[in-house]
Design a protein around this motif. Structure first.
Motif, PDB file in Angstrom:
ATOM      1  N   GLY A 152     -28.961  -2.885  -6.033  1.00 50.78           N
ATOM      2  CA  GLY A 152     -27.767  -2.295  -6.614  1.00 50.78           C
ATOM      3  C   GLY A 152     -27.756  -2.150  -8.117  1.00 50.78           C
ATOM      4  O   GLY A 152     -26.719  -1.795  -8.698  1.00 50.78           O
ATOM      5  N   TRP A 153     -28.876  -2.383  -8.799  1.00 49.23           N
ATOM      6  CA  TRP A 153     -28.892  -2.216 -10.252  1.00 49.23           C
ATOM      7  C   TRP A 153     -28.904  -0.741 -10.639  1.00 49.23           C
ATOM      8  O   TRP A 153     -28.436  -0.375 -11.710  1.00 49.23           O
ATOM      9  N   VAL A 154     -29.473   0.092  -9.778  1.00 47.40           N
ATOM     10  CA  VAL A 154     -29.551   1.529 -10.022  1.00 47.40           C
ATOM     11  C   VAL A 154     -29.027   2.242  -8.785  1.00 47.40           C
ATOM     12  O   VAL A 154     -29.355   1.860  -7.663  1.00 47.40           O
ATOM     13  N   SER A 155     -28.206   3.261  -8.990  1.00 53.84           N
ATOM     14  CA  SER A 155     -27.682   4.034  -7.870  1.00 53.84           C
ATOM     15  C   SER A 155     -27.746   5.514  -8.223  1.00 53.84           C
ATOM     16  O   SER A 155     -27.058   5.964  -9.140  1.00 53.84           O
ATOM     17  N   VAL A 156     -28.594   6.242  -7.517  1.00 57.17           N
ATOM     18  CA  VAL A 156     -28.727   7.686  -7.720  1.00 57.17           C
ATOM     19  C   VAL A 156     -28.479   8.360  -6.376  1.00 57.17           C
ATOM     20  O   VAL A 156     -29.117   7.997  -5.376  1.00 57.17           O
ATOM     21  N   PRO A 157     -27.576   9.329  -6.295  1.00 52.07           N
ATOM     22  CA  PRO A 157     -27.272   9.976  -5.012  1.00 52.07           C
ATOM     23  C   PRO A 157     -28.506  10.620  -4.393  1.00 52.07           C
ATOM     24  O   PRO A 157     -29.393  11.132  -5.091  1.00 52.07           O
ATOM     25  N   GLY A 158     -28.554  10.583  -3.073  1.00 52.57           N
ATOM     26  CA  GLY A 158     -29.688  11.158  -2.362  1.00 52.57           C
ATOM     27  C   GLY A 158     -29.853  12.645  -2.594  1.00 52.57           C
ATOM     28  O   GLY A 158     -30.979  13.153  -2.571  1.00 52.57           O
ATOM     29  N   TRP A 159     -28.746  13.364  -2.847  1.00 50.40           N
ATOM     30  CA  TRP A 159     -28.861  14.811  -3.048  1.00 50.40           C
ATOM     31  C   TRP A 159     -29.548  15.136  -4.370  1.00 50.40           C
ATOM     32  O   TRP A 159     -29.973  16.279  -4.588  1.00 50.40           O
ATOM     33  N   ILE A 160     -29.692  14.146  -5.242  1.00 50.17           N
ATOM     34  CA  ILE A 160     -30.479  14.324  -6.463  1.00 50.17           C
ATOM     35  C   ILE A 160     -31.920  13.868  -6.238  1.00 50.17           C
ATOM     36  O   ILE A 160     -32.881  14.550  -6.605  1.00 50.17           O
ATOM     37  N   VAL A 161     -32.078  12.700  -5.621  1.00 48.34           N
ATOM     38  CA  VAL A 161     -33.408  12.108  -5.450  1.00 48.34           C
ATOM     39  C   VAL A 161     -34.287  12.931  -4.513  1.00 48.34           C
ATOM     40  O   VAL A 161     -35.447  13.234  -4.834  1.00 48.34           O
ATOM     41  N   GLU A 162     -33.743  13.313  -3.358  1.00 50.67           N
ATOM     42  CA  GLU A 162     -34.580  13.953  -2.342  1.00 50.67           C
ATOM     43  C   GLU A 162     -35.157  15.299  -2.787  1.00 50.67           C
ATOM     44  O   GLU A 162     -36.346  15.566  -2.570  1.00 50.67           O
ATOM     45  N   PRO A 163     -34.377  16.192  -3.417  1.00 54.26           N
ATOM     46  CA  PRO A 163     -34.989  17.437  -3.912  1.00 54.26           C
ATOM     47  C   PRO A 163     -36.066  17.192  -4.965  1.00 54.26           C
ATOM     48  O   PRO A 163     -37.089  17.888  -4.995  1.00 54.26           O
ATOM     49  N   LEU A 164     -35.856  16.197  -5.836  1.00 49.90           N
ATOM     50  CA  LEU A 164     -36.838  15.916  -6.875  1.00 49.90           C
ATOM     51  C   LEU A 164     -38.121  15.341  -6.290  1.00 49.90           C
ATOM     52  O   LEU A 164     -39.224  15.610  -6.788  1.00 49.90           O
TER      53      LEU A 164
END
Length: 373
Positions: A242-254
């Motif tokens: 839980g130190w970093v939280s990036v939405p999947g809709w950002i991570v998965e395309p990248l």
């Protein structure tokens, strides 16, 4: 020439797989238990799309006829959860059963339901249990009888009666008694989970293959593998706790774009001096993707650390297995292509493989990007 034909067959296989989803149909559930005596609280995180299909919620993403998916605004999902909060809480409360000394705990009505920043559904429940006795947890969330997914892995983290730890439940083991878990027995489960996540995540596999296509020496392989390992380990741990939280809709395309970039970089850039920083940067993205399979909540503890390390070890074992199979085969093809015809065929095969991998990455990028679909 037969080996070259085999390489061509692999290219065709990857092209055929490109429109498909990059992961097998599985899901994960995270349960965080806290309590002392007769009061126990449970915070449960589940995947919105799976729960939505079960309870007919709005904004459920399903693959279309071409294998693509359509992103849905978070507001649509939040409104649907608000309208069906009682149904959601009732389902999770009935599927997650607690007991002390074989005496069932009663779940209170009115559990809190919300959509997290990562897109998961979070359900907070309160249970009233017997005042004494070991607490047993049984999870049938998204069980086989629901007919929704092929595989469910449930991570249970607990801080109950002064006992802290974590364990992994699956179809073969659906319950656990707090304090009765053996830390060493959990290691193989998390190692297996990590290995399966890499092997069955076609996007991660193609990224590794794209790196290998551009590696000419064993030293090159060692350098890029080390950079990738260090980078994804950092973000895996940071995101999982839980130190970093990036939405999947950002991570998965990248992640998809990283596959295409590395594959095309093999063709367009003869120099490799920039490769390690690029691989490290993309490794940070892939670590965030790995963390999606392992959600651990609560304060850091020795069991949590052991589970994270075990999961990461599983990823590394699978990664090394892929490298051990693919790089020697590529090296053999390069050494065997001594004549001009064989050398040209190898070059065409390498270009074809790079184009196929890049094509798969670009297809996934378009499918996963909410602004492009």
């Amino acid at each position: 020439m037969r080996l070259l034909a085999l390489l061509a067959a692999l290219v065709v296989t990857f092209l055929a797989a490109a429109p498909a989803q990059a992961h097998v149909r599985a899901t994960s559930v995270a349960v965080d238990l806290r309590g002392q005596g007769d009061g126990v609280t449970a915070v449960v995180d589940v995947e919105y799309d799976v729960l939505g299909r079960l309870l007919s919620l709005d904004g459920v993403v399903s693959p279309d006829a071409d294998g693509g998916v359509q992103e849905v605004p978070a507001g649509v999902r939040r409104r649907s959860l608000d309208a069906h909060a009682s149904e959601v809480a009732a389902y999770v409360g009935a599927a997650l059963r607690l007991s002390r000394s074989s005496i069932g705990c009663a779940v209170h009505d009115g559990g809190r339901v919300e959509l997290t920043d990562s897109g998961a559904v979070r359900v907070a429940l309160a249970y009233e249990c017997a005042a004494s006795g070991a607490l047993t947890v049984r999870s049938d969330v998204f069980a086989a009888a629901d007919g929704l997914v092929d595989d469910v892995r449930t991570t249970v983290a607990y801080d109950v009666d002064g006992l802290r730890g974590a364990t992994l439940l699956d179809a073969a083991r659906t319950s656990v008694t707090v304090g009765h878990t053996d830390l060493l027995s959990e290691i193989p489960r998390f190692v297996l989970l990590g290995g399966e996540h890499l092997i069955f995540g076609l996007d991660h596999v193609l990224f590794l293959l794209a790196l290998l296509l551009g590696a000419k020496r064993l030293r090159d392989v060692a350098e890029v593998a080390t950079a990738f390992t260090v980078a994804h380990s950092v973000t895996l741990v940071a995101a999982a706790i839980g130190w970093v939280s990036v939405p999947g809709w950002i991570v998965e395309p990248l992640i998809a774009l990283s596959i295409a970039f590395v594959a095309l970089d093999n063709l367009l850039s003869p120099r490799t001096g920039h490769r390690l920083p690029v691989v490290f940067g993309f490794g940070l993205l892939h670590g965030l993707g790995f963390a999606g399979a392992l959600s651990v909540d609560g304060p850091a503890s020795l069991p949590m650390l052991v589970n994270l390390i075990s999961f990461n070890v599983g990823i590394e074992i699978a990664q090394l297995a892929i490298i051990a199979l693919a790089f020697p085969a590529l090296s053999f093809l390069r050494r065997a292509a001594t004549g001009p015809v064989a050398a040209r065929a190898l070059m065409l095969g390498t270009v074809g493989a790079a184009v196929a991998v890049a094509g798969a990455g670009l297809v996934w990028f378009v499918e996963r990007s909410p602004l492009l679909t």
